[in-house]
Design a protein around this motif. Structure first.
Motif, PDB file in Angstrom:
ATOM      1  N   LEU A   1     -15.859 -13.696 -11.472  1.00 14.09           N
ATOM      2  CA  LEU A   1     -16.252 -12.435 -10.626  1.00 14.09           C
ATOM      3  C   LEU A   1     -15.575 -12.112  -9.529  1.00 14.09           C
ATOM      4  N   VAL A   2     -14.898 -13.257  -8.601  1.00 12.32           N
ATOM      5  CA  VAL A   2     -14.011 -12.687  -7.578  1.00 12.32           C
ATOM      6  C   VAL A   2     -12.724 -12.196  -7.955  1.00 12.32           C
ATOM      7  N   GLU A   3     -12.166 -12.844  -9.351  1.00  9.90           N
ATOM      8  CA  GLU A   3     -11.153 -12.358  -9.492  1.00  9.90           C
ATOM      9  C   GLU A   3     -11.084 -10.787 -10.023  1.00  9.90           C
ATOM     10  N   GLU A   4     -12.251 -10.649 -10.670  1.00 10.98           N
ATOM     11  CA  GLU A   4     -12.555  -9.322 -11.330  1.00 10.98           C
ATOM     12  C   GLU A   4     -12.677  -8.338 -10.128  1.00 10.98           C
ATOM     13  N   ARG A   5     -13.524  -8.649  -9.098  1.00 13.24           N
ATOM     14  CA  ARG A   5     -13.826  -7.730  -7.973  1.00 13.24           C
ATOM     15  C   ARG A   5     -12.605  -7.634  -7.153  1.00 13.24           C
ATOM     16  N   ALA A   6     -11.687  -8.521  -7.156  1.00  7.61           N
ATOM     17  CA  ALA A   6     -10.317  -8.308  -6.403  1.00  7.61           C
ATOM     18  C   ALA A   6      -9.411  -7.465  -7.149  1.00  7.61           C
TER      19      ALA A   6
ATOM     20  N   GLU B   1     -10.459  -4.982  -9.128  1.00  8.58           N
ATOM     21  CA  GLU B   1     -10.901  -3.879  -9.195  1.00  8.58           C
ATOM     22  C   GLU B   1     -10.803  -3.071  -7.776  1.00  8.58           C
ATOM     23  N   PHE B   2     -10.618  -3.757  -6.852  1.00 17.01           N
ATOM     24  CA  PHE B   2     -10.385  -3.148  -5.467  1.00 17.01           C
ATOM     25  C   PHE B   2      -9.003  -2.900  -5.174  1.00 17.01           C
ATOM     26  N   LEU B   3      -7.995  -3.697  -5.828  1.00 16.09           N
ATOM     27  CA  LEU B   3      -6.784  -3.337  -5.854  1.00 16.09           C
ATOM     28  C   LEU B   3      -6.318  -1.852  -6.655  1.00 16.09           C
ATOM     29  N   GLU B   4      -7.152  -1.934  -7.887  1.00 18.61           N
ATOM     30  CA  GLU B   4      -6.953  -0.627  -8.519  1.00 18.61           C
ATOM     31  C   GLU B   4      -7.481   0.463  -7.702  1.00 18.61           C
ATOM     32  N   ARG B   5      -8.741   0.443  -7.228  1.00 20.76           N
ATOM     33  CA  ARG B   5      -9.177   1.501  -6.242  1.00 20.76           C
ATOM     34  C   ARG B   5      -8.260   1.820  -5.298  1.00 20.76           C
ATOM     35  N   MET B   6      -7.569   0.928  -4.668  1.00 20.36           N
ATOM     36  CA  MET B   6      -6.717   1.236  -3.491  1.00 20.36           C
ATOM     37  C   MET B   6      -5.565   2.074  -4.034  1.00 20.36           C
ATOM     38  N   VAL B   7      -4.982   1.730  -5.162  1.00 20.53           N
ATOM     39  CA  VAL B   7      -3.812   2.470  -5.800  1.00 20.53           C
ATOM     40  C   VAL B   7      -4.290   3.549  -6.314  1.00 20.53           C
ATOM     41  N   ALA B   8      -5.488   3.809  -6.818  1.00 21.36           N
ATOM     42  CA  ALA B   8      -5.660   4.847  -7.152  1.00 21.36           C
ATOM     43  C   ALA B   8      -6.001   5.931  -5.914  1.00 21.36           C
ATOM     44  N   GLY B   9      -6.477   5.314  -4.795  1.00 21.57           N
ATOM     45  CA  GLY B   9      -6.818   6.080  -3.410  1.00 21.57           C
ATOM     46  C   GLY B   9      -5.511   6.575  -2.979  1.00 21.57           C
ATOM     47  N   GLN B  10      -4.630   5.667  -2.921  1.00 19.43           N
ATOM     48  CA  GLN B  10      -2.995   6.238  -2.589  1.00 19.43           C
ATOM     49  C   GLN B  10      -2.535   7.377  -3.383  1.00 19.43           C
ATOM     50  N   LYS B  11      -2.759   7.162  -4.752  1.00 17.63           N
ATOM     51  CA  LYS B  11      -2.443   8.123  -5.725  1.00 17.63           C
ATOM     52  C   LYS B  11      -2.922   9.568  -5.433  1.00 17.63           C
ATOM     53  N   LYS B  12      -4.412   9.520  -5.104  1.00 22.04           N
ATOM     54  CA  LYS B  12      -5.276  10.544  -4.731  1.00 22.04           C
ATOM     55  C   LYS B  12      -4.521  11.230  -3.268  1.00 22.04           C
TER      56      LYS B  12
ATOM     57  N   GLU C   1       0.004   0.476   2.187  1.00 25.99           N
ATOM     58  CA  GLU C   1       0.834  -0.147   1.434  1.00 25.99           C
ATOM     59  C   GLU C   1       0.701  -1.889   1.917  1.00 25.99           C
ATOM     60  N   VAL C   2       0.504  -1.838   3.213  1.00 26.79           N
ATOM     61  CA  VAL C   2       0.299  -3.019   3.749  1.00 26.79           C
ATOM     62  C   VAL C   2      -0.890  -3.927   3.029  1.00 26.79           C
ATOM     63  N   ALA C   3      -2.040  -3.159   3.087  1.00 30.50           N
ATOM     64  CA  ALA C   3      -3.290  -3.624   2.422  1.00 30.50           C
ATOM     65  C   ALA C   3      -2.972  -4.063   1.006  1.00 30.50           C
ATOM     66  N   GLN C   4      -2.479  -3.150   0.298  1.00 33.26           N
ATOM     67  CA  GLN C   4      -2.070  -3.602  -1.143  1.00 33.26           C
ATOM     68  C   GLN C   4      -1.012  -4.666  -1.161  1.00 33.26           C
ATOM     69  N   GLY C   5      -0.117  -4.921  -0.458  1.00 35.34           N
ATOM     70  CA  GLY C   5       0.735  -6.046  -0.365  1.00 35.34           C
ATOM     71  C   GLY C   5      -0.009  -7.441   0.036  1.00 35.34           C
ATOM     72  N   HIS C   6      -1.094  -7.266   1.004  1.00 39.44           N
ATOM     73  CA  HIS C   6      -1.739  -8.258   1.276  1.00 39.44           C
ATOM     74  C   HIS C   6      -2.552  -8.976   0.265  1.00 39.44           C
ATOM     75  N   ILE C   7      -3.256  -7.963  -0.542  1.00 42.06           N
ATOM     76  CA  ILE C   7      -4.154  -8.377  -1.863  1.00 42.06           C
ATOM     77  C   ILE C   7      -3.316  -9.012  -2.812  1.00 42.06           C
ATOM     78  N   ARG C   8      -2.249  -8.116  -3.174  1.00 38.22           N
ATOM     79  CA  ARG C   8      -1.579  -8.750  -3.977  1.00 38.22           C
ATOM     80  C   ARG C   8      -0.878 -10.415  -3.816  1.00 38.22           C
TER      81      ARG C   8
ATOM     82  N   HIS D   1      -4.746 -14.961  -4.856  1.00 40.07           N
ATOM     83  CA  HIS D   1      -4.829 -16.197  -5.376  1.00 40.07           C
ATOM     84  C   HIS D   1      -5.699 -17.047  -4.433  1.00 40.07           C
ATOM     85  N   GLU D   2      -5.335 -16.908  -3.142  1.00 38.17           N
ATOM     86  CA  GLU D   2      -6.135 -17.679  -2.231  1.00 38.17           C
ATOM     87  C   GLU D   2      -7.816 -17.373  -2.273  1.00 38.17           C
TER      88      GLU D   2
END
Length: 182
Positions: free
Chosen positions: A111-116, A118-129, A155-162, A166-167
């Motif tokens: 679940l944690v991996e799935e939500r993380a 999803e969050f990253l995908e939403r951030m990428v989509a938000g940046q595209k928007k 970019e910083v937030a996405q980099g941190h998540i990426r 794993h942590e």
């Protein structure tokens, strides 16, 4: 910054209906400044009008209900500049994802991996928007500065998540808690 100031900022640029103001506050360029809903925008507009800071007129529309169009007054322009000149409050950052991450240790890893992800995908989509919105019109130098700030934060937030996802996932439980459903 409050909803009244946000309404004045939009009307400073030109006339608008309450619906147009709400659209700009929820999905448009003002969505990053202050949270505003119909329930807060219309009372704010009514207060601004009663204070003489905005005026309104009713426009008839063929086959549709009449719409109320708001415009900022000279007193509203002065009040807006005065409000912008006041000391700024601290930025507010709210994130349902960070609440989720705070309690990752009590959740299943999958679940944690799935939500993380999803969050990253939403951030990428938000940046595209954000990029798409910027491409739709010519930006003023101030709008361009704000866009670049938004890009940098995203970019910083996405980099941190990426680089640290794993942590977060490793904090989660290997198996779902047996008492979670109880």
């Amino acid at each position: 910054m409050n909803v009244k100031t946000l309404c004045l900022s939009i009307l400073y640029e030109g006339e608008a209906t309450g619906y147009e103001i709400r659209r700009l506050c929820v999905e448009g360029e003002c969505a990053y400044f202050v949270e505003a809903s119909f329930g807060s925008i219309y009372p704010a507009l009514a207060r601004l009008e009663s204070e003489g800071l905005v005026s309104s007129r009713t426009e008839l529309q063929a086959g549709k209900p009449a719409k109320k169009v708001y415009a900022i007054t000279a007193a509203g322009r002065a009040a807006f500049i005065e409000q912008l000149s006041a000391p700024l409050a601290d930025d507010m950052f709210r994130s349902p994802f960070l609440l989720f991450a705070r309690f990752a240790h009590i959740l299943p890893r999958e679940l944690v991996e799935e939500r993380a992800n999803e969050f990253l995908e939403r951030m990428v989509a938000g940046q595209k928007k954000l990029e798409d919105a910027a491409a739709e019109r010519e930006l003023s130098p101030a709008d361009n500065w704000i866009l670049n700030y938004g890009r940098a934060v995203m970019e910083v937030a996405q980099g941190h998540i990426r680089s640290h996802m794993h942590e977060l996932i490793s904090l989660a439980q290997a198996e779902p808690r047996k008492d979670a459903a109880e």
